[in-house]
Design an enzyme around this catalytic site. Structure first.
Site, PDB file in Angstrom:
ATOM      1  N   HIS A  83      36.337 -17.304   9.378  1.00  0.00           N
ATOM      2  CA  HIS A  83      36.921 -15.650   9.545  1.00  0.00           C
ATOM      3  C   HIS A  83      38.178 -15.742   9.526  1.00  0.00           C
ATOM      4  O   HIS A  83      39.084 -16.372   9.926  1.00  0.00           O
ATOM      5  CB  HIS A  83      36.300 -15.246  11.015  1.00  0.00           C
ATOM      6  CG  HIS A  83      36.811 -14.198  11.413  1.00  0.00           C
ATOM      7  ND1 HIS A  83      36.461 -12.814  10.791  1.00  0.00           N
ATOM      8  CD2 HIS A  83      37.817 -13.740  12.261  1.00  0.00           C
ATOM      9  CE1 HIS A  83      37.114 -12.028  11.119  1.00  0.00           C
ATOM     10  NE2 HIS A  83      37.825 -12.237  12.100  1.00  0.00           N
TER      11      HIS A  83
ATOM     12  N   TRP B 173      49.814 -20.782  16.389  1.00  0.00           N
ATOM     13  CA  TRP B 173      49.682 -19.967  17.777  1.00  0.00           C
ATOM     14  C   TRP B 173      50.096 -21.062  18.820  1.00  0.00           C
ATOM     15  O   TRP B 173      49.823 -20.556  19.981  1.00  0.00           O
ATOM     16  CB  TRP B 173      48.433 -19.185  17.916  1.00  0.00           C
ATOM     17  CG  TRP B 173      48.285 -17.997  16.988  1.00  0.00           C
ATOM     18  CD1 TRP B 173      49.171 -17.587  16.011  1.00  0.00           C
ATOM     19  CD2 TRP B 173      47.089 -17.194  16.543  1.00  0.00           C
ATOM     20  NE1 TRP B 173      48.494 -16.723  14.991  1.00  0.00           N
ATOM     21  CE2 TRP B 173      47.417 -16.213  15.682  1.00  0.00           C
ATOM     22  CE3 TRP B 173      46.084 -17.130  17.260  1.00  0.00           C
ATOM     23  CZ2 TRP B 173      46.803 -15.540  15.169  1.00  0.00           C
ATOM     24  CZ3 TRP B 173      45.130 -15.936  16.708  1.00  0.00           C
ATOM     25  CH2 TRP B 173      45.417 -15.246  15.816  1.00  0.00           C
TER      26      TRP B 173
ATOM     27  N   CYS C 222      41.354 -12.198   9.793  1.00  0.00           N
ATOM     28  CA  CYS C 222      41.433 -10.769  10.036  1.00  0.00           C
ATOM     29  C   CYS C 222      41.999 -10.151   9.213  1.00  0.00           C
ATOM     30  O   CYS C 222      42.966  -9.271   9.723  1.00  0.00           O
ATOM     31  CB  CYS C 222      41.994 -10.724  11.671  1.00  0.00           C
ATOM     32  SG  CYS C 222      41.419 -11.823  12.592  1.00  0.00           S
TER      33      CYS C 222
ATOM     34  N   ILE D 264      31.426 -11.955  14.984  1.00  0.00           N
ATOM     35  CA  ILE D 264      32.591 -12.596  14.647  1.00  0.00           C
ATOM     36  C   ILE D 264      32.662 -13.990  15.820  1.00  0.00           C
ATOM     37  O   ILE D 264      33.244 -14.832  15.672  1.00  0.00           O
ATOM     38  CB  ILE D 264      33.580 -12.094  14.348  1.00  0.00           C
ATOM     39  CG1 ILE D 264      33.537 -11.110  13.269  1.00  0.00           C
ATOM     40  CG2 ILE D 264      34.807 -12.931  13.984  1.00  0.00           C
ATOM     41  CD1 ILE D 264      32.702 -11.536  12.000  1.00  0.00           C
ATOM     42  N   GLY D 265      32.093 -13.503  16.878  1.00  0.00           N
ATOM     43  CA  GLY D 265      32.203 -14.833  18.108  1.00  0.00           C
ATOM     44  C   GLY D 265      32.276 -14.312  19.392  1.00  0.00           C
ATOM     45  O   GLY D 265      31.072 -14.406  20.296  1.00  0.00           O
TER      46      GLY D 265
ATOM     47  N   HIS E  55      38.874  -2.609  16.732  1.00  0.00           N
ATOM     48  CA  HIS E  55      39.937  -2.414  17.283  1.00  0.00           C
ATOM     49  C   HIS E  55      40.071  -0.846  17.843  1.00  0.00           C
ATOM     50  O   HIS E  55      40.929  -0.725  18.796  1.00  0.00           O
ATOM     51  CB  HIS E  55      41.330  -2.674  16.203  1.00  0.00           C
ATOM     52  CG  HIS E  55      41.240  -3.938  15.696  1.00  0.00           C
ATOM     53  ND1 HIS E  55      40.960  -4.170  14.596  1.00  0.00           N
ATOM     54  CD2 HIS E  55      41.612  -5.098  16.168  1.00  0.00           C
ATOM     55  CE1 HIS E  55      41.115  -5.541  14.530  1.00  0.00           C
ATOM     56  NE2 HIS E  55      41.652  -6.111  15.307  1.00  0.00           N
TER      57      HIS E  55
ATOM     58  N   GLU F 155      38.182  -9.259   7.402  1.00  0.00           N
ATOM     59  CA  GLU F 155      38.661  -7.753   8.039  1.00  0.00           C
ATOM     60  C   GLU F 155      38.490  -7.034   6.518  1.00  0.00           C
ATOM     61  O   GLU F 155      38.824  -7.545   5.384  1.00  0.00           O
ATOM     62  CB  GLU F 155      40.026  -7.919   8.380  1.00  0.00           C
ATOM     63  CG  GLU F 155      40.282  -6.623   9.010  1.00  0.00           C
ATOM     64  CD  GLU F 155      40.799  -5.433   8.221  1.00  0.00           C
ATOM     65  OE1 GLU F 155      40.760  -4.372   8.762  1.00  0.00           O
ATOM     66  OE2 GLU F 155      41.091  -5.537   7.041  1.00  0.00           O
TER      67      GLU F 155
HETATM   68  N1  MET Z   1      35.738 -16.168  17.348  1.00  0.00           N
HETATM   69  C1  MET Z   1      36.827 -15.136  17.499  1.00  0.00           C
HETATM   70  C2  MET Z   1      36.516 -13.906  18.475  1.00  0.00           C
HETATM   71  O1  MET Z   1      35.382 -13.419  18.040  1.00  0.00           O
HETATM   72  C3  MET Z   1      37.619 -14.830  16.284  1.00  0.00           C
HETATM   73  C4  MET Z   1      38.786 -14.247  16.532  1.00  0.00           C
HETATM   74  S1  MET Z   1      39.854 -14.112  15.301  1.00  0.00           S
HETATM   75  C5  MET Z   1      41.347 -13.370  15.875  1.00  0.00           C
HETATM   76  O2  MET Z   1      37.071 -13.529  19.104  1.00  0.00           O
END
Ligand code: MET
Length: 761
Positions: A648, A567, A650, A437-438, A701, A672
């Protein structure tokens, strides 16, 4: 949390076993006294108590009424440890004298549409309640009284407490059905408060801003008849609502005739004043929330005074209270801590301590006349004027660009089937492509280097070299793991919003502007102060470097416009849709620049899309979804067909606004899903969703490493709902909070599971 996040430091030291419980309790007491005193010195007449919590105020009520599942009571913990166990879970090995403890936390969710999280009351079938001995609201009231301050205790109301709760796992109770059993405890508590000397009490029923099921709405009648029936043996009740209007529930006020005052949020919904004022009983008082409890802008005195004067005209002086719109928990402590802010901008802000002073000034202006606070009013008018006309606020070029945004700019060149075949030609991906995811683990080494760089202890070149080395390492690991679409790992990012804010015009940052997010965790949101634009590329250098050292497709990584906005503290002088569009245009340039640099997969994260949903269904929600979706499309639609756009989220509960998710038109969505029921994916089948999806196959997590078999089982479940050529295999979020060891182990199993399925199709 205290001026220097004192509560965070104290609780974390206690959790780490560094200080005894007594020290933490003493620190709590010190903070309460300090905060009462700040308000008193600011000239606040009615000072709340019981608004302090060691972890969360809803959790306080869970303990206050004995809604504690047995798994927390059976371990012989002190009440405070039991409380923390519910808030954050407790895992403790056995000692000579105590057995091992292993309990997960109660569920924690976002508080209304804020970034604060509360612990969900969790009820069991046949739930019973028991009022704590020496109840905290009474103890806190007496503590303040001893210090010479008569406070107004704050309680979460019975209807909201239950409605914000849920049935425990394996139970099916509808929380509101327990109201009859809970009410006697509130009655008892109110009597104790009165005996302690409380003349008034604030009871929060914020759920009145929601659309409520009939059963919950009806519950206000018995609840407030019972609480109102105590007459002079209980304090007078101020019933508080916030974060929205209560016009759609205005008939509930008929059941509230026994309460002394109603508090409403007139910052968010000033227009509700007329309806609410008309529905008040002849003696009832209005508490007018005119100072914003959710943002950091200086109050416009002229506007606030007009509202209060309007109320006084209608109701009379004795029937109006001047208040903040909500608790000030959602704002940073004091502007006095900000030594590095540009004075021009600092003059526009007001944090909690300053807001307290504002309230006293507004009240004085109305009661004693403007002349009594002339200097303050003049200075305020000047600030308002300066902000409105500042070049920091207004950027003509940005406004012009916005005026030229056309519907076509929101459209990709071709529909998905054409795009995906172009993309496939370029990317040549196998079935069940794997990616992440990054972010990869943000190690201590990374934080140390970033700190050194910020403090000027290492040069920009040294820092850049360090980041390149990190990227090389992350690329190498992905090669070893044999992933299909790589990422650069985000080592250069301190935070997924702040990083972008720091590279955009129109943002400001604080050094101490912390607000509580949950428990001891605080965030320091950047502030949108003016029109937003991008002076230079923000991520191209890192992504390009990463792409240059591997033949595999490299995925560029950006934070989407809605998440950047949600945010941050947004502006209050232009609509959020305008700010989102500005962010979208800035990101659009970045997306196009990434493509030019040879990055043909680009992910735009929007984890905050859902929390921005207005609290009630209807026009506001539909409007939000329109401009939120538009901003994502505007940010991403500038690329060629052969460039693949990912996004993406969550969470996987978007059944109720699926059409908006589909309308994003992202080529690949990662969501997610690892902790949710795979059935949630059914909506993709029902709606014949045509594009690609990567429902997270394991939970990042937790440090736990899922086995290959477990991941295979999960994928098999997903394949009941998704087509094989639609499914991507990825973890359910970024890996920045994990350690390397478990990351490699889990990803190895993930890649092997994907490879297994390739042999099956
Ligand atoms: N690209 C971000 C990561 O991998 C996506 C987080 S989403 C809360 O940290």
């Amino acid at each position: 949390m205290g001026v220097n996040r004192d509560l965070k430091k104290a609780t974390e030291a206690y959790w780490a076993g560094k200080v005894p419980q007594d020290d933490l309790v003493a620190e709590g007491k010190r903070l309460r006294l300090e905060h009462w005193k700040i308000q008193k010195d600011a000239g606040i007449d009615i000072i709340p108590s019981n608004d302090f919590a060691f972890y969360d105020h809803v959790l306080d009520h869970i303990q206050l009424f004995g809604v504690v599942p047995e798994r927390y009571t059976k371990n012989n913990l002190t009440p405070l440890d039991q409380y923390f166990a519910m808030g954050r879970g407790l895992q403790r090995p056995a000692t000579d004298s105590t057995p091992a403890v292993d309990v997960p936390a109660l569920e924690m969710v976002k508080w209304f549409d804020s970034n604060y999280h509360y612990v969900k009351p969790t009820l069991q079938d046949n739930q019973t309640f028991k009022l704590a001995s020496n109840p905290k609201p009474v103890a806190d009231f007496l503590e303040a009284k001893e210090a010479g301050i008569i406070t107004r205790p704050v309680l979460l109301g019975p209807v909201s407490f239950l409605h914000l709760g849920k049935a425990d796992r394996g139970h099916s109770i509808e929380p509101i059905s327990a109201l009859d059993k809970l009410l006697p405890l509130y009655q008892d508590l109110l009597k104790q408060l009165k005996e302690a000397g409380a003349e008034t009490v604030q009871i929060d029923e914020p759920i009145l801003v929601f659309d409520l099921p009939k059963r919950v709405k009806d519950a206000f009648k018995p609840a407030y008849e019972k609480l109102g029936s105590l007459g002079s043996s209980a304090p007078k009740i101020v019933l508080a609502t916030y974060f929205g209007d209560i016009v759609h529930n205005i008939d509930v006020l008929d059941y509230l005739k026994g309460v002394y005052a109603i508090h409403v949020d007139l910052v968010r919904n000033p227009e509700q004043f007329e309806t609410v004022a008309a529905a008040l009983g002849p003696q009832q008082v209005l508490s007018a929330g005119v100072v914003d409890g959710r943002n950091i802008w200086k109050t416009n005195f002229k506007r606030a005074i007009e509202i209060v004067e309007g109320a006084v005209q209608k109701l009379g002086k004795d029937r109006v209270i001047v208040a903040s719109s909500s608790s000030l928990l959602h704002t940073p402590h004091t502007l006095a801590s900000e030594k590095k802010l540009d004075p021009e901008i600092a003059d526009w802000f007001s944090f909690a301590c300053e807001k307290a002073k504002e309230l006293a000034i507004i009240a004085k202006a109305v009661t004693e006349g403007p002349a009594s606070v002339r200097d303050a009013l003049e200075a305020n008018a000047k600030s308002m004027q300066a902000r409105a006309s500042s070049s920091r606020t207004n950027d003509q070029a940005v406004k012009e660009r916005q005026s030229k945004v056309t519907p076509e700019l929101h459209e990709r060149k071709s529909p998905f089937p054409i795009r995906i075949s172009e993309q496939q030609k370029r990317l040549n991906l196998p079935l069940f492509p794997t990616t992440t995811i990054g972010s990869f683990p943000q190690t201590k080494d990374i934080r140390v280097h970033r700190n050194k760089f910020t403090k000027g202890e290492i040069t920009a070149e040294e820092y850049e070299k360090f980041i390149e080395k990190e990227i090389e390492m992350v690329v190498k690991v992905q090669e070893e793991l044999d992933l299909d679409v790589f990422v650069h790992g985000e080592p250069e990012r301190n935070d997924m919003v702040q990083y972008f804010g720091e590279r955009l015009n129109g943002y400001a940052f604080t050094t101490h502007g912390w607000v509580q997010s949950y428990g001891s965790r605080c965030v320091r949101p950047p502030i949108v102060v003016g029109d937003i634009s991008r002076p230079a590329p923000m991520t191209v250098k890192e992504s390009k470097y990463a792409a240059s050292i591997s033949p595999k497709p490299m995925k560029g990584m950006l934070t989407g416009p809605i998440t950047c906005l949600r945010w941050s503290f947004p502006r209050d002088d232009v609509h959020q849709s305008v700010q989102a569009q500005q962010l979208a245009l800035a990101l659009r340039d970045e997306v196009v620049d990434l493509e030019k640099a040879g990055i043909y997969v680009i992910q735009v994260d929007e984890p905050a899309l859902r929390e921005g949903l207005p609290l009630r269904s209807g026009k506001e929600r539909t409007d939000y979804l329109k401009w939120a979706v538009d901003s994502f499309r505007l940010a991403t639609a500038g690329v060629e067909d052969g460039t693949q756009i990912h996004s993406h989220f969550c969470y996987s509960e978007f059944q109720d606004f699926f059409y908006a998710i589909a309308a994003l038109d992202a080529d690949v969505l990662s969501i997610e899903n690892s902790k949710s029921d795979a059935k949630l994916l059914k909506v993709f089948v029902d709606e014949a969703y045509p594009r690609h999806i990567g429902p997270g196959v394991y939970d990042i997590h937790s440090p736990r490493v899922p086995s290959e078999q477990e991941i295979r089982d999960r994928i098999a479940e997903m394949l009941q709902y998704l087509k094989p050529d639609q499914l991507w295999i990825d973890p359910d979020c970024g890996l920045k909070t994990r350690q390397w060891k478990e990351t490699k182990a889990a990803l190895t199993n993930m890649v092997n599971a994907a490879k297994f399925f390739r042999t099956q199709y």
